[in-house]
Write a protein that holds these residues in place. Structure first.
Motif, PDB file in Angstrom:
ATOM      1  N   ARG A 109      41.010  36.636  30.562  1.00  0.00           N
ATOM      2  CA  ARG A 109      42.290  36.665  31.285  1.00  0.00           C
ATOM      3  C   ARG A 109      42.205  37.589  32.486  1.00  0.00           C
ATOM      4  O   ARG A 109      42.750  37.301  33.546  1.00  0.00           O
ATOM      5  N   VAL A 110      41.525  38.718  32.315  1.00  0.00           N
ATOM      6  CA  VAL A 110      41.363  39.658  33.431  1.00  0.00           C
ATOM      7  C   VAL A 110      40.560  39.019  34.557  1.00  0.00           C
ATOM      8  O   VAL A 110      40.924  39.131  35.736  1.00  0.00           O
ATOM      9  N   VAL A 111      39.480  38.328  34.210  1.00  0.00           N
ATOM     10  CA  VAL A 111      38.655  37.682  35.234  1.00  0.00           C
ATOM     11  C   VAL A 111      39.447  36.597  35.960  1.00  0.00           C
ATOM     12  O   VAL A 111      39.353  36.456  37.190  1.00  0.00           O
ATOM     13  N   LEU A 112      40.254  35.833  35.210  1.00  0.00           N
ATOM     14  CA  LEU A 112      41.085  34.803  35.845  1.00  0.00           C
ATOM     15  C   LEU A 112      42.078  35.438  36.818  1.00  0.00           C
ATOM     16  O   LEU A 112      42.283  34.923  37.930  1.00  0.00           O
ATOM     17  N   PHE A 113      42.676  36.551  36.418  1.00  0.00           N
ATOM     18  CA  PHE A 113      43.610  37.234  37.315  1.00  0.00           C
ATOM     19  C   PHE A 113      42.899  37.723  38.573  1.00  0.00           C
ATOM     20  O   PHE A 113      43.457  37.670  39.680  1.00  0.00           O
ATOM     21  N   VAL A 114      41.674  38.205  38.414  1.00  0.00           N
ATOM     22  CA  VAL A 114      40.912  38.695  39.570  1.00  0.00           C
ATOM     23  C   VAL A 114      40.634  37.552  40.542  1.00  0.00           C
ATOM     24  O   VAL A 114      40.737  37.719  41.770  1.00  0.00           O
ATOM     25  N   TRP A 115      40.302  36.378  40.018  1.00  0.00           N
ATOM     26  CA  TRP A 115      40.066  35.233  40.901  1.00  0.00           C
ATOM     27  C   TRP A 115      41.349  34.800  41.598  1.00  0.00           C
ATOM     28  O   TRP A 115      41.329  34.415  42.787  1.00  0.00           O
TER      29      TRP A 115
ATOM     30  N   LEU B  62      34.511  25.981  37.219  1.00  0.00           N
ATOM     31  CA  LEU B  62      33.108  26.121  37.595  1.00  0.00           C
ATOM     32  C   LEU B  62      32.460  27.359  36.990  1.00  0.00           C
ATOM     33  O   LEU B  62      31.494  27.254  36.230  1.00  0.00           O
ATOM     34  N   TRP B  63      32.981  28.531  37.330  1.00  0.00           N
ATOM     35  CA  TRP B  63      32.269  29.758  36.968  1.00  0.00           C
ATOM     36  C   TRP B  63      32.349  30.080  35.486  1.00  0.00           C
ATOM     37  O   TRP B  63      31.364  30.545  34.905  1.00  0.00           O
ATOM     38  N   ARG B  64      33.473  29.830  34.847  1.00  0.00           N
ATOM     39  CA  ARG B  64      33.569  30.100  33.405  1.00  0.00           C
ATOM     40  C   ARG B  64      32.633  29.208  32.602  1.00  0.00           C
ATOM     41  O   ARG B  64      31.922  29.704  31.715  1.00  0.00           O
ATOM     42  N   PRO B  65      32.599  27.886  32.855  1.00  0.00           N
ATOM     43  CA  PRO B  65      31.615  27.066  32.133  1.00  0.00           C
ATOM     44  C   PRO B  65      30.174  27.491  32.381  1.00  0.00           C
ATOM     45  O   PRO B  65      29.340  27.452  31.464  1.00  0.00           O
ATOM     46  N   LEU B  66      29.859  27.925  33.619  1.00  0.00           N
ATOM     47  CA  LEU B  66      28.494  28.377  33.896  1.00  0.00           C
ATOM     48  C   LEU B  66      28.166  29.649  33.114  1.00  0.00           C
ATOM     49  O   LEU B  66      27.037  29.810  32.618  1.00  0.00           O
ATOM     50  N   ARG B  67      29.123  30.550  32.983  1.00  0.00           N
ATOM     51  CA  ARG B  67      28.875  31.767  32.200  1.00  0.00           C
ATOM     52  C   ARG B  67      28.688  31.447  30.730  1.00  0.00           C
ATOM     53  O   ARG B  67      27.856  32.054  30.045  1.00  0.00           O
ATOM     54  N   ARG B  68      29.440  30.503  30.221  1.00  0.00           N
ATOM     55  CA  ARG B  68      29.293  30.122  28.814  1.00  0.00           C
ATOM     56  C   ARG B  68      27.931  29.485  28.545  1.00  0.00           C
ATOM     57  O   ARG B  68      27.393  29.615  27.443  1.00  0.00           O
ATOM     58  N   ARG B  69      27.392  28.813  29.524  1.00  0.00           N
ATOM     59  CA  ARG B  69      26.068  28.207  29.368  1.00  0.00           C
ATOM     60  C   ARG B  69      24.942  29.217  29.584  1.00  0.00           C
ATOM     61  O   ARG B  69      23.765  28.873  29.446  1.00  0.00           O
TER      62      ARG B  69
ATOM     63  N   VAL C  62      45.567  29.470  43.848  1.00  0.00           N
ATOM     64  CA  VAL C  62      45.318  28.312  42.979  1.00  0.00           C
ATOM     65  C   VAL C  62      43.861  27.865  43.093  1.00  0.00           C
ATOM     66  O   VAL C  62      43.213  27.559  42.080  1.00  0.00           O
ATOM     67  N   ILE C  63      43.323  27.833  44.299  1.00  0.00           N
ATOM     68  CA  ILE C  63      41.921  27.424  44.481  1.00  0.00           C
ATOM     69  C   ILE C  63      40.985  28.417  43.799  1.00  0.00           C
ATOM     70  O   ILE C  63      39.996  28.034  43.160  1.00  0.00           O
ATOM     71  N   GLY C  64      41.290  29.702  43.897  1.00  0.00           N
ATOM     72  CA  GLY C  64      40.480  30.704  43.204  1.00  0.00           C
ATOM     73  C   GLY C  64      40.508  30.510  41.703  1.00  0.00           C
ATOM     74  O   GLY C  64      39.473  30.608  41.028  1.00  0.00           O
ATOM     75  N   ALA C  65      41.696  30.212  41.151  1.00  0.00           N
ATOM     76  CA  ALA C  65      41.803  29.986  39.710  1.00  0.00           C
ATOM     77  C   ALA C  65      41.060  28.721  39.289  1.00  0.00           C
ATOM     78  O   ALA C  65      40.398  28.692  38.234  1.00  0.00           O
ATOM     79  N   ILE C  66      41.152  27.668  40.099  1.00  0.00           N
ATOM     80  CA  ILE C  66      40.449  26.422  39.766  1.00  0.00           C
ATOM     81  C   ILE C  66      38.939  26.646  39.780  1.00  0.00           C
ATOM     82  O   ILE C  66      38.205  26.129  38.917  1.00  0.00           O
ATOM     83  N   ALA C  67      38.451  27.410  40.757  1.00  0.00           N
ATOM     84  CA  ALA C  67      37.014  27.696  40.817  1.00  0.00           C
ATOM     85  C   ALA C  67      36.553  28.454  39.578  1.00  0.00           C
ATOM     86  O   ALA C  67      35.478  28.181  39.038  1.00  0.00           O
ATOM     87  N   GLU C  68      37.368  29.408  39.107  1.00  0.00           N
ATOM     88  CA  GLU C  68      37.001  30.170  37.922  1.00  0.00           C
ATOM     89  C   GLU C  68      37.012  29.304  36.664  1.00  0.00           C
ATOM     90  O   GLU C  68      36.040  29.284  35.904  1.00  0.00           O
TER      91      GLU C  68
END
Length: 331
Positions: free
Chosen positions: A228-234, A122-129, A113-119
């Motif tokens: 979805r793949v990246v979320l699963f990896v996290w 945090l990390w998904r919004p940073l990639r979009r920016r 759950v913590i890995g998914a929350i971080a993705e």
């Protein structure tokens, strides 16, 4: 008479003190230190166990790098959080607490759950920016420091241990000895790694992970839902990190910085095996664990991590892409 009364007890005490030394000199009834082959075999067994723990934690970090090209320096804190969550569930302040197996299962879920929350947070919004890799590395270091010191405040600086399987008699297998706890940790770690390999090779999500790691743009053009793949990896990386933290805490002890101490060895195993390769991370982690434990045959234990990193340097001088890495053109 008084002199004899004083000399007789003194003679008896002197003889008692010298008797073990005399027996040792004669070699009668005194256990001899193990031979070098026996110590080498023991170091190999210890290295396999240590390497298996490193491999479980390093595979998730390698998968994250393969799919996002991010070296998550906060991955070590996920290891610590898994161990600490299991500790609080197992050693409850009020009540008997849950068994370590149930506590480990809860810790794995919390890590995922913590890995998914971080993705997602945090990390998904940073990639979009369009945040650059250097900036993302700095964010990862800051997140690592934040989580580490929050753990220090909550858990404290005193080490702790789980209630079960703390003191055990070792099983003697030929020249080596291993406790049932350590044997179980090693077997379970290997089974988890085999299951992960089957997941990557035999399932659709595993094929998608490998496709995204090989070429993200081509995978997206082929219809693969990359997000979805990246979320699963996290999710998977957080779960594996938490499980590795529980195993590490069982094998040694639970501390607030245990994941940070393991992080450098995780990165070394990933680089040694080949960046972005899950199988390379497994192979490199076992090499690092065996070298770290084997170096204690000749050098102090405090230097075992240094010799493991020296082995990394030597291998990269001969094979820069790592054990299972692929050569890439630069420029």
């Amino acid at each position: 008479m008084r002199l004899s009364r004083l000399l007789v007890p003194a003679f008896v005490l002197t003889f008692t003190a010298l008797a073990p030394a005399t027996a040792a000199a004669q070699g009668d009834g005194v256990p001899r230190p193990p031979t070098f082959p026996a110590r080498a075999a023991q170091a190999l067994v210890d290295g396999i166990q240590f390497g298996a723990i490193i491999a479980i934690t390093a595979v998730g970090l390698s998968l994250v790098f393969g799919t996002t090209h991010l070296i998550n320096f906060a991955h070590g804190e996920l290891v610590t959080l898994g161990a600490v969550v299991a500790f609080f569930v197992n050693v409850a302040a009020a009540g008997p607490g849950l068994h370590i197996v149930a506590a480990a299962a809860i810790a794995v879920v919390v890590g995922a759950v913590i890995g998914a929350i971080a993705e997602v947070g945090l990390w998904r919004p940073l990639r979009r920016r369009g945040t650059g890799m250097i900036n993302a590395f700095i964010v990862a270091i800051g997140l690592s420091l934040l989580l580490r010191h929050l753990t220090l405040v909550i858990f404290g600086s005193r080490p702790g241990s789980y209630r079960e399987y703390d003191l055990q008699e070792p099983l003697t297998l030929g020249p080596v000895g291993i406790t049932p706890r350590d044997l179980t940790i090693t077997v379970l770690s290997v089974l988890v790694l085999v299951g992960l390999a089957l997941l990557l090779q035999k399932t659709r999500i595993g094929t998608a992970i490998r496709a995204v790691s090989a070429n993200r743009d081509l995978a997206e053009a082929s219809g693969i839902d990359v997000q979805r793949v990246v979320l699963f990896v996290w999710l998977l990386g957080g779960a594996l990190a938490a499980l590795g933290g529980v195993f590490f805490g069982l094998a040694e002890i639970v501390t607030w910085d245990m994941g940070f101490r393991l992080l450098l060895l995780m990165i070394a195993g990933i680089i040694l095996g080949g960046l972005g390769s899950a199988y390379g991370a497994m192979a490199g982690s076992f090499v690092i664990g065996i070298v770290a434990q084997g170096s204690s045959l000749w050098f102090p234990v405090d230097l075992q991590n240094a010799w493991a990193l020296l082995a990394l340097i030597v291998v990269l001088l001969v094979r820069p892409q790592g054990i299972l890495g692929r050569r890439e053109r630069v420029g």
